[in-house]
Every structure is written in structure tokens, then in C-alpha cells.
Design an enzyme around this catalytic site. Structure first.
Site, PDB file in Angstrom:
ATOM      1  N   HIS A 159       0.806  -1.166   0.118  1.00 55.59           N
ATOM      2  CA  HIS A 159      -0.004   0.065  -0.176  1.00 55.59           C
ATOM      3  C   HIS A 159       0.923   1.260   0.084  1.00 55.59           C
ATOM      4  O   HIS A 159       2.175   1.176   0.331  1.00 55.59           O
ATOM      5  CB  HIS A 159      -0.864  -0.098   1.302  1.00 55.59           C
ATOM      6  CG  HIS A 159      -2.195  -0.875   1.190  1.00 55.59           C
ATOM      7  ND1 HIS A 159      -3.137  -0.920   1.986  1.00 55.59           N
ATOM      8  CD2 HIS A 159      -2.338  -2.168   0.125  1.00 55.59           C
ATOM      9  CE1 HIS A 159      -3.941  -1.876   1.565  1.00 55.59           C
ATOM     10  NE2 HIS A 159      -3.316  -2.519   0.749  1.00 55.59           N
TER      11      HIS A 159
ATOM     12  N   GLU B 121       0.940   3.797   1.966  1.00 61.45           N
ATOM     13  CA  GLU B 121       1.365   3.975   3.245  1.00 61.45           C
ATOM     14  C   GLU B 121       2.674   3.217   3.689  1.00 61.45           C
ATOM     15  O   GLU B 121       3.847   3.805   4.221  1.00 61.45           O
ATOM     16  CB  GLU B 121       0.336   4.145   4.298  1.00 61.45           C
ATOM     17  CG  GLU B 121      -0.851   4.911   4.005  1.00 61.45           C
ATOM     18  CD  GLU B 121      -2.027   4.061   3.484  1.00 61.45           C
ATOM     19  OE1 GLU B 121      -3.162   4.412   3.827  1.00 61.45           O
ATOM     20  OE2 GLU B 121      -1.684   3.249   2.426  1.00 61.45           O
TER      21      GLU B 121
ATOM     22  N   CYS C 247      -6.149   2.048   5.658  1.00 62.76           N
ATOM     23  CA  CYS C 247      -6.780   0.728   6.094  1.00 62.76           C
ATOM     24  C   CYS C 247      -6.422   0.172   7.479  1.00 62.76           C
ATOM     25  O   CYS C 247      -5.430   0.734   8.007  1.00 62.76           O
ATOM     26  CB  CYS C 247      -6.924  -0.308   4.977  1.00 62.76           C
ATOM     27  SG  CYS C 247      -4.812  -0.855   5.003  1.00 62.76           S
TER      28      CYS C 247
ATOM     29  N   CYS D 252      -2.495  -0.411   7.526  1.00 64.72           N
ATOM     30  CA  CYS D 252      -1.630   0.824   7.474  1.00 64.72           C
ATOM     31  C   CYS D 252      -1.886   1.427   8.673  1.00 64.72           C
ATOM     32  O   CYS D 252      -0.736   2.217   9.102  1.00 64.72           O
ATOM     33  CB  CYS D 252      -2.117   1.349   5.983  1.00 64.72           C
ATOM     34  SG  CYS D 252      -1.528   0.654   4.630  1.00 64.72           S
TER      35      CYS D 252
END
Length: 309
Positions: free
Chosen positions: A57, A59, A87, A90
């Protein structure tokens, strides 16, 4: 932090999200900023598809880069700007990395948003962040909703088109033609044996219409002088009215153009008002009408329609 500086960080996160979109990834971008001097020390965008990992992701990538920059895994004295609400995974990484605060451009309206797990998380509500996601998923839905025409060449494929014909004709046509004529036409024109004969003697080309892995209908064409005759185009009931007929017609028109044909034409029963509206909506123009004796006391009472290739 100064407002003009925060705009720089938001714009950079959005740029990274657009980089992800260009690669076919879910468009999320993130930056990590050192609060003492305002320097961006970490950047990231989604690369889950490219990297074949659910961990990649935006992040997570930004955290990894910031840790490498600082030479350690603790990121106290930093802030993250990310285009979409983090999410759960993260959010957990943000907490473990000791990032001071998180600013996100748009909330995750699904079930994955986890900003509530972070004490210092705030949405700055940038419509651009929502729009890039909306555009991406809209385009993906359109792509996923495309049909494919798979040429029926093997006996197995032709038996599948015959089975589709039997199912679709007996569902749709008895109310229009009556059960007796429907049975007669299926047995004469739509069986596996009839298809084989049509291919061998008439030059027909049969296609299975597929959406995803499902057979949703079938179609058949044959060159007819300078035109392409669209003999059959039938969809299962649950797949009608979704634009698939237009897609199939467009593919046949492309085939006609590539083969030097000027138009596509077809016949449609005069009482088949649903099909008539559909074909006229696609752009077919009525060119005439006629009655054809097909034997056993049955006739086809049709309009003729044509569209340029």
C-alpha cells in the site's frame, strides 16, 4: 504547519496516486514529512498488482522509504499525508512507526477505513482525491463489463452454442411465434448438426458471447456480397438490456470493415418490438420487409435492417 506547505504535501500525495492509476493500481498516494524542517522524507503509492503483494500500500511504501532515510524504524516528529483513509493494516503500521499525525484526502466509504484507530488523524476533504478513485473504479467497471466473442470452432464449442440456442429460443420466442414454430425453427436451424452444415455449406461463423467465464449468449454471421449478414444475436434473459448487444454489433462492424465489407444487415420479426427498439437504438435503419416460407406451414415475417460498417 503552514497552510501553503500542507498544500504542497497534499498535491504530492495526489500526484503519486495518479502515478498508481497510470499503472493500473488503485490510486492512492502518500508522503511522510519531517516536522522540524518540512522535508518530505518518504513517498509511496500502491503497487500491489505489480508487486503481487497485499502489503504494498502507499502508506507502507512511504513508511519504508522514511525509515531508510532516517536510519531507523521510529518516525516520531513526522506527519503523513495520504489521499485515502488508511486501512487497518496501514493504521497499525502508522502506530508502530510512531508517526505523530495523519491527514487523509477522502474517507474510505467501504469497510476498510481505520482512521478511528489513530488518535491524530484528520480528513482534509480534497475532492480531487475522491475523483481520482471514482474515475479509476468507473473505468475498471466498464472494462470488466465488456464481453468477448469467442469463435466456436470445435464440436464442443458448437454444442455449447446449440445448447444456448435451445435455452434462449424456448425462453423468448414461444410468446412471439408460438411453441410449434419455435420448436420447428430450433430443430431446423439451431442444432449442432444445423450449425455444422451452415459452416460447411454457407460460410457461417459462430461465436459464443462470454462475460467473464460465463457463456451468456451466441451470435453468428456470414459474408453476403459486400455486406455482412448478422444471422443470430441472442442473449440469456438476465443479460439483456446491459449494452452487450451493442458491443457485439460493434465487433461485427469492425470485422466487416477489416474485411472490406460496407455494412452489416439483419432480419427481425415484425412483432419483435423489443429487438426492433434495441437495433434502432444501436443505429440500424430499416431497409425493407419480406415474408419467407421456411416449410411445414411456417413463415418468417420480417423487417430488414442495416448499419454501416
Amino acid at each position: 504547519m503552514e497552510e501553503d506547505k500542507s498544500l504542497v504535501y497534499k498535491d504530492e500525495a495526489l500526484r503519486l496516486a495518479q502515478c498508481a492509476a497510470a499503472l493500473g493500481e488503485v490510486p492512492v498516494g502518500a508522503v511522510i514529512v519531517r516536522l522540524s524542517d518540512g522535508q518530505i522524507i518518504g513517498r509511496g503509492y500502491n503497487t500491489c498488482e505489480k508487486g503481487r503483494s497485499p502489503l504494498l500500500h502507499a502508506e507502507m511504501s512511504a513508511i519504508k522509504e522514511a525509515c531508510a532515510f532516517l536510519g531507523g524504524w521510529r518516525l516520531e516528529g513526522t506527519a503523513m499525508y495520504v489521499t485515502l483513509e488508511p486501512c487497518t493494516m496501514c493504521a497499525g503500521a502508522v502506530l508502530n512507526a510512531r508517526i505523530d499525525s495523519v491527514f487523509y484526502g477522502t474517507p474510505d466509504t467501504g469497510v476498510r477505513g481505520a482512521a478511528h484507530l489513530l488518535k491524530n488523524a484528520r480528513c482534509y476533504e480534497d475532492e480531487r482525491c475522491a475523483e481520482v478513485l471514482k474515475t479509476f473504479f468507473g473505468n475498471r467497471r466498464i472494462k470488466m463489463d465488456r464481453i468477448k466473442l469467442v469463435k466456436a470452432e470445435t464440436d464442443d464449442q458448437l454444442k455449447r452454442t446449440a445448447a444456448l440456442a435451445d435455452e434462449i429460443w424456448h425462453e423468448y420466442f414461444p410468446s412471439l411465434l408460438g411453441s410449434a414454430q419455435t420448436d420447428y425453427m430450433v430443430n431446423r436451424f439451431c442444432t449442432f448438426e444445423a450449425e455444422k452444415e451452415n459452416i460447411r455449406n454457407e460460410g457461417y461463423i459462430y461465436y459464443i458471447i462470454k462475460k467473464g467465464g460465463e457463456d451468456i449468449g451466441y451470435t453468428a454471421v456470414k459474408p453476403d456480397g459486400e455486406r455482412l449478414f448478422l444471422s443470430k444475436l441472442y442473449l440469456k434473459a438476465e443479460h439483456r438490456g446491459k449494452g452487450y448487444s451493442r458491443q457485439a454489433v460493434d465487433m461485427h462492424r469492425e470485422y466487416a470493415r477489416k474485411n472490406g465489407l460496407v455494412s452489416v444487415w439483419l432480419t427481425v420479426n415484425k412483432g419483435n418490438f423489443v429487438a426492433i427498439r434495441a437495433y434502432e437504438g444501436i443505429g440500424f435503419k430499416r431497409t425493407g420487409s419480406g415474408v419467407t416460407d421456411i416449410g411445414s406451414g411456417f413463415v418468417m415475417d420480417d423487417h430488414f435492417y442495416e448499419i454501416k460498417a
